[in-house]
Each structure stands twice: as C-alpha cells, then as structure tokens.
Design a protein around this motif. Structure first.
Motif, mmCIF file in Angstrom:
data_model
loop_
_atom_site.group_PDB
_atom_site.id
_atom_site.type_symbol
_atom_site.label_atom_id
_atom_site.label_comp_id
_atom_site.label_asym_id
_atom_site.label_seq_id
_atom_site.Cartn_x
_atom_site.Cartn_y
_atom_site.Cartn_z
ATOM 1 N N THR A 1 0.821 -1.206 0.000
ATOM 2 C CA THR A 1 0.000 0.000 0.000
ATOM 3 C C THR A 1 0.856 1.257 0.000
ATOM 4 O OG1 THR A 1 -1.839 -1.097 1.095
ATOM 5 C CG2 THR A 1 -1.777 1.294 1.270
ATOM 6 N N ILE A 2 1.989 1.225 0.711
ATOM 7 C CA ILE A 2 2.814 2.434 0.744
ATOM 8 C C ILE A 2 3.843 2.479 -0.388
ATOM 9 C CG2 ILE A 2 2.423 2.804 3.194
ATOM 10 C CD1 ILE A 2 5.283 1.898 3.734
ATOM 11 N N GLU B 1 2.647 11.958 0.595
ATOM 12 C CA GLU B 1 1.861 10.830 0.077
ATOM 13 C C GLU B 1 2.111 9.564 0.889
ATOM 14 O OE1 GLU B 1 2.758 10.321 -4.088
ATOM 15 O OE2 GLU B 1 2.179 12.394 -4.532
ATOM 16 N N ILE B 2 3.366 9.302 1.202
ATOM 17 C CA ILE B 2 3.699 8.104 1.974
ATOM 18 C C ILE B 2 3.059 8.179 3.359
ATOM 19 C CG2 ILE B 2 5.593 6.848 3.107
ATOM 20 C CD1 ILE B 2 7.260 7.467 0.538
ATOM 21 N N LYS C 1 -0.518 7.285 2.975
ATOM 22 C CA LYS C 1 -0.673 5.854 2.690
ATOM 23 C C LYS C 1 -0.434 5.012 3.940
ATOM 24 C CE LYS C 1 0.555 6.101 -2.202
ATOM 25 N NZ LYS C 1 1.588 5.750 -3.206
ATOM 26 N N VAL C 2 0.544 5.403 4.757
ATOM 27 C CA VAL C 2 0.835 4.676 5.998
ATOM 28 C C VAL C 2 -0.401 4.658 6.886
ATOM 29 C CG1 VAL C 2 2.092 4.858 8.199
ATOM 30 C CG2 VAL C 2 3.341 4.971 6.037
ATOM 31 N N ASP D 1 5.184 0.575 11.408
ATOM 32 C CA ASP D 1 4.416 -0.362 10.591
ATOM 33 C C ASP D 1 3.455 -1.138 11.488
ATOM 34 O OD1 ASP D 1 5.873 -2.482 11.806
ATOM 35 O OD2 ASP D 1 7.321 -2.552 10.165
#
Length: 137
Positions: free
Chosen positions: A23-24, A88-89, A92-93, A118
């Motif tokens: 996803t990331i 963006e990351i 997404k995280v 994570d």
C-alpha cells in the motif's frame, strides 16, 4: 567480501505486512517467498528486507524479539523523490493501518520527512533531502 546487504524483520502475519508495505509503495520478490518469509525490495538497488514470522525469526536469532511497544532496536530510513512523496507516503501509511508518529515537516533546513511505525511497531523514517540546501544549514 560483502556482496549483498539485507535486513531481517520479525512480523506477526506475512499477508498483513505485505499488504501494508504494498500500500505504501514497496514491491516483493515472489520467488524468494515462503509461508514464513517474504522478500520486500527497497530502493533502486532492490535491497531486500526479509519479513519473517516471529516464530521463525526467534528460532534463527536464538534470542528474544524486541517488544516494539516498549523499545526500538533500530530505525529503517529510506529516501523520497520529493516533499510531495513524503506527504503521500504519510497518508498511505495511515490508510494502511500504520502510525505516523512524526508528521511531515522540515528538518535542519535541507530535509523534509516523517517517521512512522508499521503494523508490527517497527520504526521507519522517510526523507526528502535537498542537497543544494545542505551547506546553508
């Protein structure tokens, strides 16, 4: 001497961790995958980060695994192409179930980054570095 570097990271569930990292934006080497292990590829050199189930990891290291809710043994850092990619990351995280514990911000006048955990509590750092501004700070 050294031909290749890879990191080994204990995870609770391989499918969940793979979904999070996909996803990331990370990819995986399906040929190196087993039921208890997945090979994530990081960066242009495709440095492998081996996601290994906690039981298998513990058997290999013959030692206790760090309780990531109480401490960290290391932080894994990687670069981004732009400030926008850092943002963006981070988004997404959070969408993938991770936690951004240090929101995207400017650092020392020449870096822009954020830090996150994570699904298994491992700490990661993503940075965009504007080397042209490094000497100004």
């Amino acid at each position: 001497m050294t031909k290749e570097l890879w990191l080994n990271l204990p995870v609770k569930k391989i499918p969940n961790s793979k979904a999070f990292f996909k996803t990331i934006g990370f990819s995986f080497d399906e040929e190196r995958e087993r039921e208890d292990m997945a090979a994530m590829k990081v960066g242009e050199k495709k440095v492998p980060v081996m996601l290994i189930t906690e039981n298998t990891f513990k058997n290999v290291i013959q030692h206790n695994i760090t309780d990531t809710s109480k401490s960290s043994e290391m932080m894994i850092s990687f670069d981004a192409e732009s400030r926008e990619e850092v943002d963006e990351i981070a988004q997404k995280v959070e969408k993938a179930g991770g936690t951004v514990f240090s929101k995207p911000s400017e650092i020392q006048g020449w870096m822009y980054g954020c830090a996150f955990t994570d699904l298994d509590g491992h700490r990661w750092n993503v940075l965009y570095m504007d080397m042209s501004k490094m000497s100004e700070s």
